[in-house]
Design an enzyme around this catalytic site. Structure first.
Site, mmCIF file in Angstrom:
data_model
loop_
_atom_site.group_PDB
_atom_site.id
_atom_site.type_symbol
_atom_site.label_atom_id
_atom_site.label_comp_id
_atom_site.label_asym_id
_atom_site.label_seq_id
_atom_site.Cartn_x
_atom_site.Cartn_y
_atom_site.Cartn_z
ATOM 1 N N ASP A 233 29.269 -7.060 -56.362
ATOM 2 C CA ASP A 233 29.779 -6.226 -56.141
ATOM 3 C C ASP A 233 31.339 -6.534 -54.872
ATOM 4 O OD1 ASP A 233 30.490 -3.343 -54.659
ATOM 5 O OD2 ASP A 233 28.236 -3.039 -55.946
ATOM 6 N N HIS B 236 30.291 -0.591 -50.491
ATOM 7 C CA HIS B 236 29.841 -0.534 -51.387
ATOM 8 C C HIS B 236 28.845 -0.847 -52.026
ATOM 9 C CE1 HIS B 236 29.447 0.034 -56.178
ATOM 10 N NE2 HIS B 236 29.426 1.243 -56.199
ATOM 11 N N ASN C 192 29.989 6.939 -64.804
ATOM 12 C CA ASN C 192 29.961 7.877 -64.239
ATOM 13 C C ASN C 192 31.011 9.129 -64.707
ATOM 14 O OD1 ASN C 192 28.838 6.643 -62.807
ATOM 15 N ND2 ASN C 192 30.153 6.372 -60.802
ATOM 16 N N SER D 120 26.136 3.683 -59.706
ATOM 17 C CA SER D 120 25.940 2.612 -59.432
ATOM 18 C C SER D 120 24.828 2.801 -57.590
ATOM 19 C CB SER D 120 27.492 2.542 -58.190
ATOM 20 O OG SER D 120 28.869 2.202 -58.846
#
Length: 441
Positions: A190, A222, A314, A382
């Site tokens: 990530d 994130h 998404n 996520s």
């Protein structure tokens, strides 16, 4: 996943009003470039994938020969390109990342029976998480009773309560086994992790950094948020797991497919080097367009013995259009809200294996600009994915599962069936499965 940024440099074209832009054509004579019309590419960067039957010795000979050939190939406008960048080997998956001109790629991969295919290196992102509500607070850690534990959840921890109850509408408390998770490792591929956050208590460690010139920390938030969902003392599913930062995305939440593949390779190599493959999990809350190289890399990681959870995306579309979400063998995760509805933006289709809470998820965040007790509430697949990664580590430790196939079977077997609804109120299909930790209530 939605990609809004491109590093492809386009020539200025005269535009006729109302006419569409032509598709790019990055084909190379004699080279099997499988994504020549891809738009979101990293200029002059390629992933060269070898045939599965090619030996390590043949790979080494080819790369040595390629270095000599590329040394004699000039870059654009005198620019010095790096040539052979990194050898990739994850189980039976063998590839090399290359920075070169198309002429250089033609020299090393054209009409070469060692090469399976060549891919233009593309962009990979966090997929635009939804919402932003940053706060600074101090949370008490749940009491560790070395056995069955109950965490009484405030409203913003609804997600933890939901995954420990089978009945619809029961959102508190979070019931779990506090002896589980010791000795497990979750590799967070990530944006990095804010290691000193209060949620981790020393259980977050730095692994590797594949963003050139960036510091060894999370500059985006994130990755820290995902790590908190997996293993935070208050916010986490698996509260005793170690989270390992593998930074493949920048401060803006973007990176390259080749960088992500390098991160996956590092995670597998590290788990193997420590002798902890069966106790390790890879979590990937990221994605891009279709990438056969990415799909092959995560498949190879799974086959090497490391369970892999990936975000569905998404876009509100079929996950078959995104990598690594489209890789069949790994666990692809969609999102649900507090009422067990699939949000309209959560990707769908037969490749989505399971769902988990992904709307308004409260978890750890980076210091803004300093401090170790910042939190944020955001949404996205996520956020759903680290619930599954954390639960995988939970079951590995609690039940002694030894292979990714065993973990996959346990997660699917314990999931709550036929509760998830579409935004319109119809029943979601296929794979109407909601994550659960095996608590029977």
């Amino acid at each position: 996943m939605h990609l809004s940024t491109s590093t492809l440099v386009l020539a200025i074209l005269p535009l006729i009003k109302g006419s569409p832009l032509p598709e790019p054509d990055n084909s190379i004579p004699g080279v099997n470039v499988i994504n020549p019309t891809e738009g979101d590419v990293v200029t002059n960067q390629y992933i060269v994938v070898y045939n599965p039957s090619v030996s390590d010795a043949q790979v080494q000979t080819h790369q040595d020969d390629s270095r000599r050939k590329l040394d004699s190939t000039p870059g654009l406008n005198g620019q010095q390109l790096k040539g052979i960048k990194q050898n990739i080997k994850i189980g039976e998956f063998k590839a090399v990342t290359v920075e070169a001109t198309p002429a250089g790629i033609e020299k090393i991969a054209g009409d070469n029976n060692l090469i399976d295919f060549v891919e233009l290196d593309t962009l990979c992102t966090t997929g635009d998480p939804i919402g932003d509500n940053i706060t600074q607070i101090t949370l008490p850690s749940p009491q560790d009773n070395r056995g069955l534990a109950v965490q009484v959840n405030p409203t913003n921890f609804w997600n933890l309560g939901r995954i420990s109850h089978k009945l619809k509408g029961i959102l508190t408390p979070y019931v779990y086994n506090s002896t589980a998770c010791f000795g497990t490792r979750v590799y967070v591929v990530d944006t990095g992790i804010w290691l000193t956050h209060a949620e981790f208590g020393g259980r977050a460690i730095w692994g590797a950094n594949f963003i050139m010139g960036s510091p060894d920390t999370d500059e985006n938030g994130h990755g820290t948020h995902c790590a908190g969902i997996m293993a935070g003392a208050s916010t986490g599913v698996c509260k005793q797991a170690t989270v390992v930062a593998v930074k493949v995305l920048s401060a803006t939440g973007s990176g390259s497919t080749s960088g992500v593949i390098s991160g996956v390779q590092w995670a597998v190599d590290n788990a193997q080097g420590l002798g902890e493959v069966s106790k390790s999990v890879i979590s990937m809350s990221l994605g891009g367009g279709i990438s056969a190289a990415m799909d092959a890399a995560v498949t190879a990681a799974f086959n090497a013995g490391v369970f892999v959870a990936v975000a569905a995306g998404n876009d509100g579309l079929d996950a078959k259009n995104n990598s690594p979400a489209r890789a069949p063998i790994v666990m692809t995760v969609g999102a649900t809200d507090i009422n067990d509805f699939r949000p309209s933006w959560s990707n769908t289709g037969s490749l989505v294996d399971i769902h988990a809470p992904g709307v308004s998820i409260f978890s750890s965040w980076i210091g803004v600009p300093t401090g170790d007790n910042w939190y944020n509430t955001i949404s996205g697949t996520s956020m759903a994915t680290p619930h599954v990664a954390g639960m995988a580590a939970y079951y590995i430790a609690k039940e002694g599962l030894n292979t990714p196939a065993e973990v996959t079977s346990r997660l699917l077997e314990s999931a709550v069936k036929d509760l998830i609804q579409n935004p319109t109120g119809t029943m979601y299909s296929p794979n109407n499965l909601l994550l659960n930790n095996g608590n029977e209530l």
